[in-house]
Design an enzyme around this catalytic site. Structure first.
Site, PDB file in Angstrom:
ATOM      1  CG  ASP A  15      -1.989   1.012   1.193  1.00 15.46           C
ATOM      2  OD1 ASP A  15      -2.415   1.494  -0.183  1.00 15.46           O
ATOM      3  OD2 ASP A  15      -2.736   1.374   2.007  1.00 15.46           O
ATOM      4  N   GLY A  16       0.386   2.404  -0.444  1.00 10.53           N
ATOM      5  CA  GLY A  16       0.945   3.439  -0.460  1.00 10.53           C
ATOM      6  C   GLY A  16       0.030   4.696   0.149  1.00 10.53           C
ATOM      7  CD  GLU A  57      -1.527   2.413  -3.563  1.00  6.10           C
ATOM      8  OE1 GLU A  57      -1.052   1.077  -3.486  1.00  6.10           O
ATOM      9  OE2 GLU A  57      -2.464   2.962  -3.058  1.00  6.10           O
ATOM     10  CG  ASP A  79      -5.446  -0.339  -1.309  1.00  6.40           C
ATOM     11  OD1 ASP A  79      -4.488   0.465  -2.234  1.00  6.40           O
ATOM     12  OD2 ASP A  79      -5.796   0.062  -0.518  1.00  6.40           O
ATOM     13  CG  HIS A 134      -9.186   2.604   3.492  1.00  8.11           C
ATOM     14  ND1 HIS A 134      -8.260   2.763   4.290  1.00  8.11           N
ATOM     15  CD2 HIS A 134      -8.683   3.052   2.256  1.00  8.11           C
ATOM     16  CE1 HIS A 134      -7.207   3.233   3.848  1.00  8.11           C
ATOM     17  NE2 HIS A 134      -7.417   3.635   2.618  1.00  8.11           N
ATOM     18  CG  ASP A 144      -3.687   2.377   5.289  1.00  5.09           C
ATOM     19  OD1 ASP A 144      -3.488   3.356   4.210  1.00  5.09           O
ATOM     20  OD2 ASP A 144      -4.454   2.715   6.116  1.00  5.09           O
TER      21      ASP A 144
END
Length: 160
Positions: A15-16, A57, A79, A134, A144
């Site tokens: 994740d970023g 990302e 995501d 999320h 995250d």
């Protein structure tokens, strides 16, 4: 590359995060090999003072794949539709044919990171898996947190 069935299987979540876009950003990744109780988990994270969410990302995925010491069968979860769709729909094939230009003839952003990822795709057998962000996916929430934490630490250390 070897037959994926003959390779070690590694699960990766990436994740970023970015505060502003552009702005300070962070990335996080978790690599998982084996099965409980012998499962090995490794977290990676980093931050940049001026970046974009898409760069973070892509950086998370590149750093995670580059951390693998040998070719592996990888299930990479993200995501980021930008990352996953680019590989599932083979956007980069067109970019490369057009000299790293998009279909509208504008330059492809983040070429340096795409090139790193393409090199890793040639090294590993990668399954690109889209997860909903999320949405309570525990490992997605974990990475995250790594990304946001790395960004906040860097910001605090820089007095931002």
């Amino acid at each position: 590359m070897s037959d994926p069935a003959s390779l070690k299987t590694v699960t990766i979540y990436t994740d970023g995060a970015c505060s502003g876009n552009p702005g300070p950003g962070g990335w996080g990744a978790t690599l998982i090999y084996g099965t409980p109780p012998d499962e090995v988990t490794r977290d990676l994270k980093g931050a940049e003072p001026e970046t974009t969410n898409n760069r973070m990302e892509l950086t998370a995925a590149a750093e995670a794949l580059e951390a693998l010491r040998e070719p592996c069968h990888v299930r990479l979860h993200s995501d980021s539709a930008y990352l996953i769709n680019a590989f599932k729909d083979r956007w980069m094939d067109g970019w490369i044919k057009r000299g790293w230009k998009k279909s509208d003839k504008s330059p492809v952003l983040n070429r340096d990171l795409w090139e790193r990822l393409i090199a890793q795709e040639q090294r590993h057998a990668i399954e690109w898996v889209k997860v909903k962000g999320h949405a309570g996916v525990p490992l997605n929430e974990h990475v995250d947190g790594l990304a946001v934490g790395a960004m906040r630490t860097m910001m605090a250390e820089a007095g931002l």
